[in-house]
Design an enzyme around this catalytic site. Structure first.
Site, PDB file in Angstrom:
ATOM      1  N   ASP A  36       0.702  -1.230  -0.071  1.00 47.52           N
ATOM      2  CA  ASP A  36      -0.182   0.084   0.086  1.00 47.52           C
ATOM      3  C   ASP A  36       0.764   1.079   0.063  1.00 47.52           C
ATOM      4  OD1 ASP A  36      -2.359   1.553   0.118  1.00 47.52           O
ATOM      5  OD2 ASP A  36      -2.843   1.079   1.855  1.00 47.52           O
ATOM      6  N   GLY A  39       0.109   5.391  -4.378  1.00 42.66           N
ATOM      7  CA  GLY A  39      -0.382   6.857  -4.755  1.00 42.66           C
ATOM      8  C   GLY A  39       0.139   7.824  -3.739  1.00 42.66           C
ATOM      9  N   HIS A  53       2.704   3.152  -8.839  1.00 41.65           N
ATOM     10  CA  HIS A  53       2.345   1.661  -9.313  1.00 41.65           C
ATOM     11  C   HIS A  53       3.850   0.919  -9.846  1.00 41.65           C
ATOM     12  CE1 HIS A  53      -1.305   2.003  -7.731  1.00 41.65           C
ATOM     13  NE2 HIS A  53      -1.968   2.725  -8.580  1.00 41.65           N
ATOM     14  N   SER A  81      -7.633  -5.790  -6.034  1.00 42.64           N
ATOM     15  CA  SER A  81      -8.576  -6.502  -5.247  1.00 42.64           C
ATOM     16  C   SER A  81      -9.966  -6.226  -6.065  1.00 42.64           C
ATOM     17  CB  SER A  81      -8.722  -5.724  -3.891  1.00 42.64           C
ATOM     18  OG  SER A  81      -9.130  -4.310  -4.018  1.00 42.64           O
ATOM     19  N   GLU A  83     -12.204  -4.824  -5.245  1.00 42.13           N
ATOM     20  CA  GLU A  83     -12.813  -3.434  -4.905  1.00 42.13           C
ATOM     21  C   GLU A  83     -11.908  -2.486  -5.749  1.00 42.13           C
ATOM     22  OE1 GLU A  83     -12.135  -5.442  -2.134  1.00 42.13           O
ATOM     23  OE2 GLU A  83     -13.938  -5.790  -1.735  1.00 42.13           O
ATOM     24  N   LEU A 147      10.384 -21.070  -4.432  1.00 45.01           N
ATOM     25  CA  LEU A 147       9.746 -19.934  -3.659  1.00 45.01           C
ATOM     26  C   LEU A 147       8.390 -20.018  -4.407  1.00 45.01           C
ATOM     27  CD1 LEU A 147       9.685 -17.640  -1.748  1.00 45.01           C
ATOM     28  CD2 LEU A 147      10.163 -16.040  -3.633  1.00 45.01           C
ATOM     29  N   SER A 208      -8.366  -4.986   4.849  1.00 47.39           N
ATOM     30  CA  SER A 208      -8.750  -4.764   3.563  1.00 47.39           C
ATOM     31  C   SER A 208      -9.208  -5.978   3.002  1.00 47.39           C
ATOM     32  CB  SER A 208      -7.825  -3.834   2.808  1.00 47.39           C
ATOM     33  OG  SER A 208      -7.589  -2.783   3.365  1.00 47.39           O
TER      34      SER A 208
HETATM   35  C1  FPP Z   1      -1.751   0.210  -3.354  1.00 48.06           C
HETATM   36  O1  FPP Z   1      -1.405   1.510  -3.441  1.00 48.06           O
HETATM   37  C2  FPP Z   1      -1.453  -0.614  -4.498  1.00 48.06           C
HETATM   38  C3  FPP Z   1      -2.167  -1.164  -5.368  1.00 48.06           C
HETATM   39  C4  FPP Z   1      -3.660  -1.087  -5.560  1.00 48.06           C
HETATM   40  C5  FPP Z   1      -1.597  -2.002  -6.596  1.00 48.06           C
HETATM   41  C6  FPP Z   1      -0.402  -2.537  -6.265  1.00 48.06           C
HETATM   42  C7  FPP Z   1       0.275  -3.196  -7.351  1.00 48.06           C
HETATM   43  C8  FPP Z   1       1.793  -3.302  -7.247  1.00 48.06           C
HETATM   44  C9  FPP Z   1       2.622  -2.693  -6.602  1.00 48.06           C
HETATM   45  C10 FPP Z   1       2.262  -3.552  -8.452  1.00 48.06           C
HETATM   46  C11 FPP Z   1       2.226  -4.981  -8.237  1.00 48.06           C
HETATM   47  C12 FPP Z   1       2.575  -5.875  -9.519  1.00 48.06           C
HETATM   48  C13 FPP Z   1       2.503  -7.156  -9.696  1.00 48.06           C
HETATM   49  C14 FPP Z   1       2.639  -7.944 -10.865  1.00 48.06           C
HETATM   50  C15 FPP Z   1       2.444  -8.296  -8.497  1.00 48.06           C
HETATM   51  P1  FPP Z   1      -2.357   2.758  -3.358  1.00 48.06           P
HETATM   52  O2  FPP Z   1      -2.647   3.002  -4.966  1.00 48.06           O
HETATM   53  O3  FPP Z   1      -3.668   2.185  -2.815  1.00 48.06           O
HETATM   54  O4  FPP Z   1      -1.736   3.890  -2.681  1.00 48.06           O
HETATM   55  P2  FPP Z   1      -2.409   4.843  -1.880  1.00 48.06           P
HETATM   56  O5  FPP Z   1      -3.156   4.301  -0.752  1.00 48.06           O
HETATM   57  O6  FPP Z   1      -1.309   5.858  -1.263  1.00 48.06           O
HETATM   58  O7  FPP Z   1      -3.392   5.708  -2.769  1.00 48.06           O
END
Ligand code: FPP
Length: 252
Positions: A36, A39, A53, A81, A83, A147, A208
């Site tokens: 998390d 953003g 991302h 997710s 959501e 793994l 979550s």
């Molecule tokens: C949450 O941060 C992150 C996500 C919804 C996407 C997570 C995905 C990646 C890190 C890429 C992983 C890729 C693979 C192929 C496994 P957020 O956008 O909710 O951040 P915020 O809470 O600061 O807005």
């Protein structure tokens, strides 16, 4: 069977130091990661969320390397997710394109490192190009043994329980035969061991809708670090923290 692991790069020196302190017998078998804060990481830099991302994906390589070196057997990553569809359309399509783009380089890299990839979630409802890419990744890595990496895509903990129940009922299982073991065998990845440790970045104190069944006895490690700033060193710090705890699982 012979390990598929090839020459492993060294971890950065601070990570190697943490690794050398970890009591190997107490390393968690299965670690879940809630990645998390992408953003917020981007916003702090006046960048679009997509840049967060993109930076987030790059953290996976050192973290997976650290997991393998520490002796963690399985990792489950919360990538998208059920959501997350409610996010703006351009962010959702950007994430889907990112998965496809990064799969091209990261999957062969993971394969080289001996990781077996599996996708969990309502994957049948993902766009065709994602399903194809996921299927190819699973096929390429199917025989690897170092793994297990489970990628949760279009995943929801409640949906998983609903889907398991539906499958169990479709199979005609008699209610008197349903116990915890039977139920667990209908989850998306029945062969996976349950979670020992859940790591969540960016300081949120929430589950979550992740792995509701599998986290029943999991330990938690929550860090303020935003996911793109997470590192092999901090992953190993979480493992060290876990290794020093005593898990009672309801006993004394
Ligand atoms: C949450 O941060 C992150 C996500 C919804 C996407 C997570 C995905 C990646 C890190 C890429 C992983 C890729 C693979 C192929 C496994 P957020 O956008 O909710 O951040 P915020 O809470 O600061 O807005």
């Amino acid at each position: 069977m012979e390990s598929t692991r090839k020459n492993r790069p060294e971890l950065p020196e601070p990570a190697e130091r943490v690794l050398s302190r970890i009591e190997r017998a107490n390393v968690p078998r299965h670690v879940a990661l809630i990645m998390d804060g992408n953003g917020r990481w981007a916003r702090k830099r006046w960048l679009p969320r997509s840049a967060g991302h993109r930076a987030g994906v790059e953290v996976l390589t050192p973290v997976l390397e650290a997991a393998g070196r520490a002796g963690v057997r399985s990792l489950t990553l919360y990538a998208f997710s059920t959501e997350n569809w409610t996010r703006p359309e351009d962010e959702v399509s950007g994430l889907m394109s990112l998965f496809i783009e990064k799969a091209k380089t990261k999957v062969p890299e993971l394969h080289e490192r001996g990781a077996r990839l599996r996708f969990v979630g309502r994957t049948d409802r993902l766009p065709e190009r994602i399903r194809t890419s996921a299927r190819e990744a699973e096929e390429m890595t199917a025989a690897n043994q170092d793994l297990d990496v489970y990628i949760a895509l279009n995943y929801g903990g409640r949906s998983e329980l609903v889907d398991a129940t539906r499958r169990m009922m479709s199979a005609g299982i008699d209610p008197s035969e349903v116990d915890e073991e039977t139920f667990a065998s209908y989850l998306y990845a029945p062969e996976a061991s349950e979670m020992d440790l859940v790591i969540r970045t960016s300081g949120e104190l929430r589950v979550s809708n992740f792995l509701l069944w599998q986290i029943a006895y999991a330990e938690f490690y929550i860090t303020e670090t935003l996911w793109p700033d997470f590192s092999a060193e901090e992953f190993l710090t979480a493992i060290e923290s876990y290794a020093s705890r005593s898990r009672r699982r309801g006993g004394v």
